[in-house]
Design a protein around this motif. Structure first.
Motif, PDB file in Angstrom:
ATOM      1  N   ASP A 125      50.492  54.966  40.314  1.00  0.00           N
ATOM      2  CA  ASP A 125      49.962  55.598  41.517  1.00  0.00           C
ATOM      3  C   ASP A 125      50.189  54.695  42.734  1.00  0.00           C
ATOM      4  N   PRO A 126      50.994  55.119  43.686  1.00  0.00           N
ATOM      5  CA  PRO A 126      51.268  54.269  44.851  1.00  0.00           C
ATOM      6  C   PRO A 126      50.057  54.050  45.752  1.00  0.00           C
ATOM      7  N   THR A 127      48.960  54.781  45.523  1.00  0.00           N
ATOM      8  CA  THR A 127      47.754  54.582  46.335  1.00  0.00           C
ATOM      9  C   THR A 127      46.803  53.564  45.715  1.00  0.00           C
ATOM     10  N   VAL A 128      47.209  52.916  44.622  1.00  0.00           N
ATOM     11  CA  VAL A 128      46.390  51.877  43.982  1.00  0.00           C
ATOM     12  C   VAL A 128      47.159  50.557  44.021  1.00  0.00           C
ATOM     13  N   ASP A 129      46.557  49.549  44.650  1.00  0.00           N
ATOM     14  CA  ASP A 129      47.157  48.213  44.724  1.00  0.00           C
ATOM     15  C   ASP A 129      46.614  47.281  43.653  1.00  0.00           C
ATOM     16  N   VAL A 130      45.342  47.465  43.318  1.00  0.00           N
ATOM     17  CA  VAL A 130      44.641  46.565  42.402  1.00  0.00           C
ATOM     18  C   VAL A 130      43.742  47.398  41.494  1.00  0.00           C
ATOM     19  N   VAL A 131      43.644  46.989  40.239  1.00  0.00           N
ATOM     20  CA  VAL A 131      42.684  47.577  39.304  1.00  0.00           C
ATOM     21  C   VAL A 131      41.776  46.459  38.820  1.00  0.00           C
ATOM     22  N   ILE A 132      40.473  46.691  38.894  1.00  0.00           N
ATOM     23  CA  ILE A 132      39.507  45.732  38.356  1.00  0.00           C
ATOM     24  C   ILE A 132      38.687  46.472  37.311  1.00  0.00           C
ATOM     25  N   SER A 133      38.738  45.973  36.080  1.00  0.00           N
ATOM     26  CA  SER A 133      37.904  46.564  35.038  1.00  0.00           C
ATOM     27  C   SER A 133      36.767  45.614  34.713  1.00  0.00           C
ATOM     28  N   THR A 134      35.689  46.196  34.209  1.00  0.00           N
ATOM     29  CA  THR A 134      34.538  45.414  33.793  1.00  0.00           C
ATOM     30  C   THR A 134      34.076  45.930  32.440  1.00  0.00           C
ATOM     31  N   GLY A 135      33.839  45.013  31.519  1.00  0.00           N
ATOM     32  CA  GLY A 135      33.377  45.382  30.188  1.00  0.00           C
ATOM     33  C   GLY A 135      34.478  45.285  29.151  1.00  0.00           C
ATOM     34  N   GLY A 136      34.058  45.068  27.913  1.00  0.00           N
ATOM     35  CA  GLY A 136      34.998  45.042  26.799  1.00  0.00           C
ATOM     36  C   GLY A 136      35.828  43.787  26.676  1.00  0.00           C
ATOM     37  N   THR A 137      35.363  42.682  27.272  1.00  0.00           N
ATOM     38  CA  THR A 137      36.137  41.436  27.223  1.00  0.00           C
ATOM     39  C   THR A 137      35.566  40.424  26.238  1.00  0.00           C
ATOM     40  N   GLY A 138      34.551  40.820  25.502  1.00  0.00           N
ATOM     41  CA  GLY A 138      33.898  39.888  24.582  1.00  0.00           C
ATOM     42  C   GLY A 138      34.652  39.719  23.275  1.00  0.00           C
ATOM     43  N   LEU A 139      33.928  39.325  22.256  1.00  0.00           N
ATOM     44  CA  LEU A 139      34.540  38.971  20.973  1.00  0.00           C
ATOM     45  C   LEU A 139      34.278  39.980  19.859  1.00  0.00           C
ATOM     46  N   THR A 140      33.483  41.015  20.131  1.00  0.00           N
ATOM     47  CA  THR A 140      33.158  41.945  19.053  1.00  0.00           C
ATOM     48  C   THR A 140      34.334  42.868  18.756  1.00  0.00           C
TER      49      THR A 140
END
Length: 180
Positions: free
Chosen positions: A69-84
């Motif tokens: 999508d040319p209207t998105v420069d950056v994506v920031i996600s939050t969650g799901g970065t742990g060890l489970t």
């Protein structure tokens, strides 16, 4: 030392926010809201906001949609970065990266150590680039989102930040795809 060059004009960028959670709704999404509030306060635009379950394929597919999508420069996600076993956001991000920004995780861990000590070792924050889009995966707590935004992203996503920043090289991220 880093600084903001007030002689340069601020350039707003378009940022999509993704919360990865099996249980949260938009109304309960404190981490995503923390990012949205900080992004808006900094003068950037919220390009999109979604919540997805902890499913690697779904996360990677959404990242690919935003990368295209040319209207998105950056994506920031939050969650799901742990060890489970259900924490698959980092793997989904790496499925789409062309280049990983290895130092992002290191700097995030350094900042986290000041706040939560050795518990920072359990975070797998990551950053990368694909299709001319920056991608960052943050832990799912509001505190971690604040630390990443305030300590790294607010500065690196500000064109005026010196000695360098992510925005000034944004137009060149996909130059390899334009070469013939």
């Amino acid at each position: 030392m880093s600084r903001i060059d007030e002689a340069k004009e601020f350039i707003p960028i378009r940022i999509a926010v993704l919360t990865v959670s099996d249980t949260r709704s938009i109304e309960e999404d404190r981490s995503g809201q923390t990012l949205v509030d900080r992004i808006a306060r900094a003068g950037h635009e919220i390009a999109d906001r979604r919540i997805l379950r902890d499913e690697r394929t779904e996360i990677a597919d959404q990242l690919r949609v935003w990368i295209a999508d040319p209207t998105v420069d950056v994506v920031i996600s939050t969650g799901g970065t742990g060890l489970t076993g259900r924490d698959v956001t980092v793997e989904a991000h790496r499925d789409v990266y062309e280049k990983e920004i290895e130092a992002f995780g290191t700097v995030f861990t350094t900042i986290s150590m000041e706040k939560i000590g050795t518990s920072a070792v359990q975070s797998r924050a990551t950053g990368g680039v694909a299709g001319g889009t920056y991608l960052f995966a943050l832990p799912g707590s509001p505190g971690a989102c604040k630390d990443a935004w305030d300590g790294i992203l607010e500065k690196q996503l500000d064109y005026r930040h010196r000695p360098c920043n992510f925005v000034e090289i944004l137009p060149r991220l996909d130059e390899h795809q334009r070469r013939k």
